[in-house]
Design a protein around this motif. Structure first.
Motif, PDB file in Angstrom:
ATOM      1  N   ARG A 134       0.836  -1.205   0.000  1.00 31.00           N
ATOM      2  CA  ARG A 134       0.000   0.000   0.000  1.00 31.00           C
ATOM      3  C   ARG A 134       0.871   1.255   0.000  1.00 31.00           C
ATOM      4  O   ARG A 134       0.578   2.222  -0.693  1.00 31.00           O
ATOM      5  N   LYS A 137       2.326   1.808  -3.451  1.00 27.31           N
ATOM      6  CA  LYS A 137       1.301   2.272  -4.400  1.00 27.31           C
ATOM      7  C   LYS A 137       0.919   3.719  -4.088  1.00 27.31           C
ATOM      8  O   LYS A 137       0.756   4.535  -4.999  1.00 27.31           O
ATOM      9  N   CYS A 138       0.800   4.058  -2.811  1.00 26.77           N
ATOM     10  CA  CYS A 138       0.440   5.415  -2.402  1.00 26.77           C
ATOM     11  C   CYS A 138       1.484   6.419  -2.901  1.00 26.77           C
ATOM     12  O   CYS A 138       1.148   7.502  -3.386  1.00 26.77           O
ATOM     13  N   MET A 141       0.725   7.525  -6.299  1.00 28.31           N
ATOM     14  CA  MET A 141      -0.585   8.131  -6.552  1.00 28.31           C
ATOM     15  C   MET A 141      -0.530   9.635  -6.261  1.00 28.31           C
ATOM     16  O   MET A 141      -0.074  10.030  -5.182  1.00 28.31           O
ATOM     17  N   CYS A 144      -1.441  11.348  -2.636  1.00 34.46           N
ATOM     18  CA  CYS A 144      -1.452  10.329  -1.581  1.00 34.46           C
ATOM     19  C   CYS A 144      -0.176  10.468  -0.749  1.00 34.46           C
ATOM     20  O   CYS A 144       0.929  10.446  -1.284  1.00 34.46           O
ATOM     21  N   SER A 156      -5.073   3.071  -1.117  1.00 31.77           N
ATOM     22  CA  SER A 156      -4.066   2.553  -2.036  1.00 31.77           C
ATOM     23  C   SER A 156      -3.851   1.040  -1.913  1.00 31.77           C
ATOM     24  O   SER A 156      -2.741   0.553  -2.112  1.00 31.77           O
TER      25      SER A 156
END
Length: 196
Positions: A134, A137-138, A141, A144, A156
């Motif tokens: 997470r 991925k954050c 983004m 984020c 995320s």
């Protein structure tokens, strides 16, 4: 909640400097409703006891992972814990404390103590590896913040977003609901108990 004093004893013994004891109490309520004999049984896993420690299975029936065996192996304090006594509240509550302590120590990059506790709970529910995915991925983004949970890393997830038979939610939603229930819904009453 008759077992709350036993949780307090385990915290004092294994993690006396925890920043928020209330989170662990809320977590036990979320996992089992303080029912020592609580059991979750699906085709893919068996969850046992106060902390709902699991043994998960592959489609062919072989064991994919065994949380009781892994924790007992990793923590000498849990020596003697096995599936033969998996529901024992003393082992269960000690394991809750020790598992959370390990995750908390690994999440030193959180933006605040509250975010760190939320991520610790997410790791309890879906694994530290899932929290790290997470975070990655954050970071990719827009908008984020990888050190914040609510409104950021909770959005995320790399976990499945499809509803899973036997659970009623997707794995991504299960983790997000778990964190919100522990940190926001259930925790206030335990803050009073622990005078936080």
């Amino acid at each position: 909640m008759a077992l709350l004093p036993l949780l307090s004893t385990s915290i004092q013994q294994y993690w006396p400097d925890i920043p928020a004891r209330s989170v662990l109490a809320a977590q036990v309520e979320q996992e089992s409703g303080w029912q020592a004999a609580a059991t979750l049984r699906t085709s893919r896993e068996l969850g046992a006891g106060l902390g709902q420690f699991t043994r998960a299975y592959r489609a062919d029936g072989s064991v994919r992972f065994d949380a009781v065996a892994e924790l007992a192996s990793a923590h000498p304090e849990l020596r003697g814990w096995s599936w033969a006594n998996a529901y024992d509240p003393r082992f269960q509550l000690a394991a809750v404390v020790l598992k959370n302590r390990t995750s908390y120590r690994a999440i030193g990059w959180a933006a605040s103590p509250e975010d760190r506790m939320a991520m610790m709970d997410a790791a309890y529910n879906s694994g530290l590896g899932s929290v790290m995915k997470r975070r990655a991925k954050c970071k990719a983004m827009p908008g984020c913040v990888a050190g914040r949970w609510f409104g950021h890393m909770e959005r995320s997830s790399t976990q499945s977003k499809s509803r899973v038979a036997g659970y009623g939610q997707s794995f991504a939603d299960i983790t997000n609901t778990h964190v919100r229930n522990v940190m926001v819904v259930r925790r206030p009453k335990y803050k009073i108990y622990f005078k936080e």
